[in-house]
Motif scaffolding. Sequence first.
Motif, PDB file in Angstrom:
ATOM      1  N   UNK A  11      -1.751  -0.239 -14.647  1.00 16.74           N
ATOM      2  CA  UNK A  11      -2.545   0.725 -15.408  1.00 16.74           C
ATOM      3  C   UNK A  11      -2.885   1.981 -14.600  1.00 16.74           C
ATOM      4  N   UNK A  12      -3.232   1.809 -13.315  1.00 13.92           N
ATOM      5  CA  UNK A  12      -3.628   2.984 -12.528  1.00 13.92           C
ATOM      6  C   UNK A  12      -2.427   3.735 -11.984  1.00 13.92           C
ATOM      7  N   UNK A  13      -1.263   3.081 -11.941  1.00 16.06           N
ATOM      8  CA  UNK A  13      -0.078   3.743 -11.409  1.00 16.06           C
ATOM      9  C   UNK A  13       0.085   3.548  -9.920  1.00 16.06           C
ATOM     10  N   UNK A  14       0.064   2.291  -9.475  1.00 13.69           N
ATOM     11  CA  UNK A  14       0.249   1.960  -8.063  1.00 13.69           C
ATOM     12  C   UNK A  14       1.457   1.031  -7.937  1.00 13.69           C
ATOM     13  N   UNK A  15       2.373   1.372  -7.048  1.00 14.26           N
ATOM     14  CA  UNK A  15       3.580   0.578  -6.855  1.00 14.26           C
ATOM     15  C   UNK A  15       3.227  -0.782  -6.257  1.00 14.26           C
ATOM     16  N   UNK A  16       3.775  -1.843  -6.823  1.00 12.03           N
ATOM     17  CA  UNK A  16       3.561  -3.208  -6.349  1.00 12.03           C
ATOM     18  C   UNK A  16       4.670  -3.575  -5.367  1.00 12.03           C
ATOM     19  N   UNK A  17       4.262  -4.182  -4.235  1.00  7.61           N
ATOM     20  CA  UNK A  17       5.216  -4.637  -3.227  1.00  7.61           C
ATOM     21  C   UNK A  17       5.059  -6.144  -3.040  1.00  7.61           C
ATOM     22  N   UNK A  26       8.639  -3.395  -6.359  1.00  9.81           N
ATOM     23  CA  UNK A  26       9.406  -3.149  -5.138  1.00  9.81           C
ATOM     24  C   UNK A  26       9.302  -4.330  -4.184  1.00  9.81           C
ATOM     25  N   UNK A  27      10.377  -4.562  -3.456  1.00  5.80           N
ATOM     26  CA  UNK A  27      10.349  -5.412  -2.265  1.00  5.80           C
ATOM     27  C   UNK A  27      10.723  -4.449  -1.145  1.00  5.80           C
ATOM     28  N   UNK A  28       9.718  -3.831  -0.545  1.00  7.78           N
ATOM     29  CA  UNK A  28       9.960  -2.606   0.220  1.00  7.78           C
ATOM     30  C   UNK A  28      10.681  -2.819   1.539  1.00  7.78           C
ATOM     31  N   UNK A  29      10.563  -4.004   2.148  1.00  8.70           N
ATOM     32  CA  UNK A  29      11.220  -4.229   3.441  1.00  8.70           C
ATOM     33  C   UNK A  29      11.597  -5.702   3.541  1.00  8.70           C
ATOM     34  N   UNK A  30      12.865  -5.958   3.348  1.00  8.15           N
ATOM     35  CA  UNK A  30      13.355  -7.336   3.203  1.00  8.15           C
ATOM     36  C   UNK A  30      14.837  -7.371   3.564  1.00  8.15           C
ATOM     37  N   UNK A  31      15.384  -8.577   3.647  1.00  8.91           N
ATOM     38  CA  UNK A  31      16.814  -8.765   3.806  1.00  8.91           C
ATOM     39  C   UNK A  31      17.245  -9.967   2.996  1.00  8.91           C
ATOM     40  N   UNK A  32      18.495 -10.369   3.160  1.00  4.98           N
ATOM     41  CA  UNK A  32      19.073 -11.440   2.345  1.00  4.98           C
ATOM     42  C   UNK A  32      19.034 -12.767   3.096  1.00  4.98           C
TER      43      UNK A  32
END
Length: 404
Positions: free
Chosen positions: A222-228, A249-255
């Motif tokens: 609702x407020x406009x904040x990206x979820x990580x 988003x998964x802002x910093x990850x690998x496989x």
Amino acid sequence: MGRQKRGADGYRSFGYLTPGEDYPPEDLVEDAELFPAHPVPLAAEEEARAERLAGELVLISLHEHLGSFPRDIHRTPAYVREGRVFTPFEALAQSDWDCVFDNLLDGICRIESRTGWKWNEVLHDLGMRLADIAHQDFLIHCRTVDDILRAHAEGRIAWVAAIEGAAPIENELDRVEVLHGFGVREMGITYSESNALGSGLKEANDGGLTAFGHQVVERMNKVGMLIDTAHCGDQTTLDVIAASEKPVSITHIGARSLWNTRRMAPDDVLQACAGKGGIIGIEAAPHTTLTENHPRHNLESFMEHFEYVKNLVGVDYVGFGPDTVFGDHVGLHGVYSAALSIKKASTGSGAPAFDRVPYVAGIENPVEGSKNILRWLVKHGYSDEDIGKVMGGNALRVLRDVWA
């Protein structure tokens, strides 16, 4: 504008104060020279192309820590307790990033407490950084996509305030809005430890997103904040993606298919994020994105994770969140191993042995990383269109959908 940045006009962090009177001076790493650079070698034609693209494209890092750390990394706890983290503005002017998500002190934010993640400490850290930024004109405190585009056009950097885990909001839903009001535009649901919202990645038993976590996801939408969800457990991440009306988003990850530890994500989690229109940023913090082909962490192992995720979910859903610092990142992990859950996050059944490194060659800091990722993509024949997507275009798409 890439490499044609205007520069930081000589301003040094907290330059409005007097060292020794207003704060104790500390010998900080304020440049990118602590470790030797490892530029990706390019032919003359490739060099010209990389130079052009660095100027034309909007380049976005989804996850960094832009504070300077002491040259003697063991001085960090005392430095942090002073509550005044310095930003190396002149060094940042050498970076090609147009926009950087800065995650501040996160798990080492121990200004007043022994365990960190306290509301007052997080606000202290954020407020100090904002006061410093207000006294210079190179970084733009980024709140909107237009701020990113303006930074690119003017040769500045759009600085995005991010909080890596939601523990500081405790059980106060309205604190999501308070953080947004202070300019925070991205927040993790959990750090590696569980909190009132859900389970962190170090937990053996992942209970998923809680009822309060559902409320927080809704409020962030609702407020406009990206979820990580980079530090969430697998089930919690899947629950967040399902609950959110907006891309996640998964802002910093690998496989995990390449390196079987909890710090990496399994294929179904990566696919779920992309299936909701989200973005996956590839991680480069020391000893994370390793592979069996590259058990010594460097740019090649990092980019192997990029190519795997890109092939799995498609080029439209991948970006970069290198997670670098100005200073001894490996040493920092040693000082704060327990606080950052390094050991538990790095465990996994069947993970091969690996070679420990003093730094990640080719991507140790925000300057070197910003240049070498693009150079690697040029050297490996990626099209201008695909480079534009993964270096920032995909992130812009998500932010236009998520931010108010």
